[in-house]
Motif scaffolding. Structure first.
Motif, short mmCIF file in Angstrom:
data_model
loop_
_atom_site.label_atom_id
_atom_site.label_comp_id
_atom_site.label_asym_id
_atom_site.label_seq_id
_atom_site.Cartn_x
_atom_site.Cartn_y
_atom_site.Cartn_z
N SER A 114 60.82 -3.46 -21.10
CA SER A 114 60.64 -4.62 -20.22
C SER A 114 60.60 -4.68 -18.44
CB SER A 114 62.86 -5.47 -20.05
OG SER A 114 63.49 -4.37 -19.64
N VAL A 115 61.14 -3.06 -18.04
CA VAL A 115 60.76 -2.69 -16.50
C VAL A 115 59.12 -2.39 -16.15
CG1 VAL A 115 60.99 -0.38 -15.30
CG2 VAL A 115 62.82 -1.55 -16.16
N GLY A 116 58.40 -1.72 -17.35
CA GLY A 116 57.11 -1.10 -17.52
C GLY A 116 56.14 -2.12 -17.26
N ILE A 117 56.71 -3.14 -18.77
CA ILE A 117 55.67 -4.80 -18.32
C ILE A 117 55.85 -5.37 -17.66
CG2 ILE A 117 57.58 -6.33 -19.77
CD1 ILE A 117 54.73 -6.62 -22.11
N THR A 118 56.42 -5.60 -16.66
CA THR A 118 57.19 -6.24 -15.69
C THR A 118 56.11 -5.81 -14.66
OG1 THR A 118 58.86 -7.63 -16.37
CG2 THR A 118 58.12 -7.39 -14.11
N GLN A 119 55.84 -4.71 -14.05
CA GLN A 119 55.74 -3.21 -13.21
C GLN A 119 53.72 -3.73 -13.19
OE1 GLN A 119 56.50 0.69 -13.57
NE2 GLN A 119 55.52 0.88 -10.67
N ALA A 350 59.20 -17.00 -13.29
CA ALA A 350 60.10 -16.34 -14.11
C ALA A 350 60.07 -15.03 -15.12
CB ALA A 350 61.31 -16.55 -14.21
N VAL A 351 58.76 -14.31 -15.03
CA VAL A 351 58.08 -13.42 -15.72
C VAL A 351 59.00 -12.63 -16.24
CG1 VAL A 351 56.14 -12.12 -17.02
CG2 VAL A 351 56.09 -14.58 -16.26
N GLY A 352 59.48 -11.68 -14.85
CA GLY A 352 60.42 -10.62 -15.25
C GLY A 352 61.79 -10.97 -15.81
N GLY A 353 62.51 -11.86 -15.76
CA GLY A 353 63.55 -12.64 -16.03
C GLY A 353 63.40 -12.88 -17.56
N ALA A 354 62.49 -13.49 -17.70
CA ALA A 354 61.90 -13.51 -19.66
C ALA A 354 61.61 -12.81 -20.39
CB ALA A 354 60.65 -15.02 -19.74
N SER A 355 60.51 -11.71 -19.60
CA SER A 355 60.85 -9.84 -20.12
C SER A 355 61.95 -9.49 -20.36
CB SER A 355 60.14 -9.52 -19.24
OG SER A 355 58.67 -10.02 -19.16
#
Length: 423
Positions: A114-119, A350-355
């Protein structure tokens, strides 16, 4: 660098799976307890993906990913020390709680997704999200496949302690490389250099970044949680990834060893083929989703999963089982890519939160499926290894219905990824 960190961190989804038959023999585990031990890394993976994925919207990806890798090193190091002190003479069921703890700590590496996909999402323009995220997830997911093949070979060469020690060294090296070379996207670099949010966004936009955070960690989680589309995607990913791909990544070494009576090395090789294939297919699947629409690809992929699960349920011969495994891997890999192609489309604010929600709760499916697969063995005996795959038939068909409803009845957001600042 995000892919490299994810590649190493995700190896822990098979933290005990690669050595599953050895652990079952020494600890005299029932099917359920075996499944719970295999699932211990997935508990922390599921819990931590949610806050850490959203935390990227506040601080960027480098710091969260390093913390997760540090936890992975701690859990792996604890297991290595325990093996050197107890294995094989004193390695018994009394160590079970400690082994679960080490699995929990090591499983933090799985939250690097979830960290890497948002980054990664921040680094790529909106129209290339499917390709970028498919490549990140596809290549990164190969890590567990390498482990389930290499670890049994290392066990045969130097024993259990030496094999896990080698894994530990690999994790330390990758963490050091990531710490030195990883770079946060432009917006976060500029903020760290003292620029205000508006100025940082303007400069980053001129440099080519067109996806930006809309708030901090909890704001991202709150916004995504209030969007009903998020929870539809959570369910789909729970079946395709947590309950599907990662569960079978840990289960297949035991399945091939105890049901088909292969050597541990051969069982690990077959499990590795499943993982690598199911991972690499995410790369073209991301592009397919960009081209044909994530909803359409999702419907087809879960249909393929149902077919693969049906084959695995009814056959007990080696080659038909291989066919069923590959069909399952095809459906799961494509579905995993298609679901995340839909995130910037359906939750652009909010893609980060959704991810975080999708990968966290979705990853938790393993905690249910692995014990359930073990229960089938406890109830039905040896044939339970095959009959347990009926779970994937039922769940996949349910997901086909959900994906059709998502396409037909759930309206798209008014703003698309191309029209709004994301995250």
């Amino acid at each position: 660098m995000a892919t490299l960190g994810f590649f190493a961190g995700l190896t822990t989804i098979v933290f005990y799976g690669a050595a599953g038959p050895i652990l079952e023999e020494h600890l005299a585990l029932s099917g359920i307890f075996h499944g719970l031990l295999l699932g211990s890394p997935h508990l922390s993976k599921a819990i931590l993906r949610i806050p850490f994925g959203a935390w990227v919207d506040e601080v960027g990806g480098k710091k969260p990913l390093l913390i997760l890798l540090a936890s992975t090193i701690a859990g792996t190091g604890g297991l290595v020390v325990t093996l050197f002190l107890t294995y094989p003479e004193n390695f018994n069921m009394s160590l079970y709680p400690l082994l679960v703890l080490f699995g929990f700590l090591a499983g933090a590496g799985g939250a690097t997704f979830s960290v890497g996909i948002t980054q990664t999402s921040y680094w790529y323009p909106s129209h290339k999200q499917g390709f970028a995220l498919g490549a990140f997830a596809g290549v990164g997911n190969i890590g567990p496949g390498m482990v389930v093949y290499v670890l049994p070979v290392l066990i045969g060469i130097g024993g259990l302690a030496m094999a896990y020690s080698t894994w530990l060294v690999f994790l330390i090296v990758v963490t050091a490389v990531y710490a030195v070379f990883a770079v946060d996207p432009y917006f976060f670099q500029l903020r760290k250099n003292g620029k205000g949010d508006d100025e940082a966004k303007q400069i980053a936009d001129e440099l080519g970044q067109d996806i930006f955070p809309s708030g901090g960690t909890w704001n991202s989680l709150r916004k995504s949680a209030s969007n009903r589309r998020t929870w539809v995607l959570v369910f789909l990913y729970t079946v395709s990834f947590g309950g599907g791909f990662t569960s079978l990544s840990a289960w297949f070494p035991t399945y091939w060893d105890l049901f088909h009576e292969l050597t541990l090395a051969k069982a690990g090789l077959l499990a590795g083929i499943f993982i690598v294939y199911g991972s690499l297919i995410r790369v073209p699947a991301g592009s397919f989703s960009d081209r044909f629409g994530g909803e359409n690809v999702t419907i087809v992929s879960f249909g393929i999963m149902a077919i693969g699960g049906a084959i695995m349920t009814i056959v007990s011969e080696f080659w038909p089982a291989i066919l069923g495994m590959m069909v399952l891997g095809t459906g799961m890999g494509i579905a995993n890519a298609a679901v995340f192609e839909l995130v910037p489309k359906f939750v652009p604010e909010a893609v980060g939160g959704a991810s975080g929600w999708i990968s966290g709760i979705g990853g938790a499916g393993t905690l249910v499926i692995l014990p359930a697969l073990g229960l089938f063995v406890d109830v039905y005996g040896e044939i339970g290894y095959a009959r347990g795959f009926s779970l994937f038939v039922i769940l996949s068909l349910l997901c086909v219905g959900v994906a059709v409803a998502l396409k037909v009845f759930v309206p798209e957001p008014e703003e698309s990824a191309d029209e709004a600042a994301l995250h």
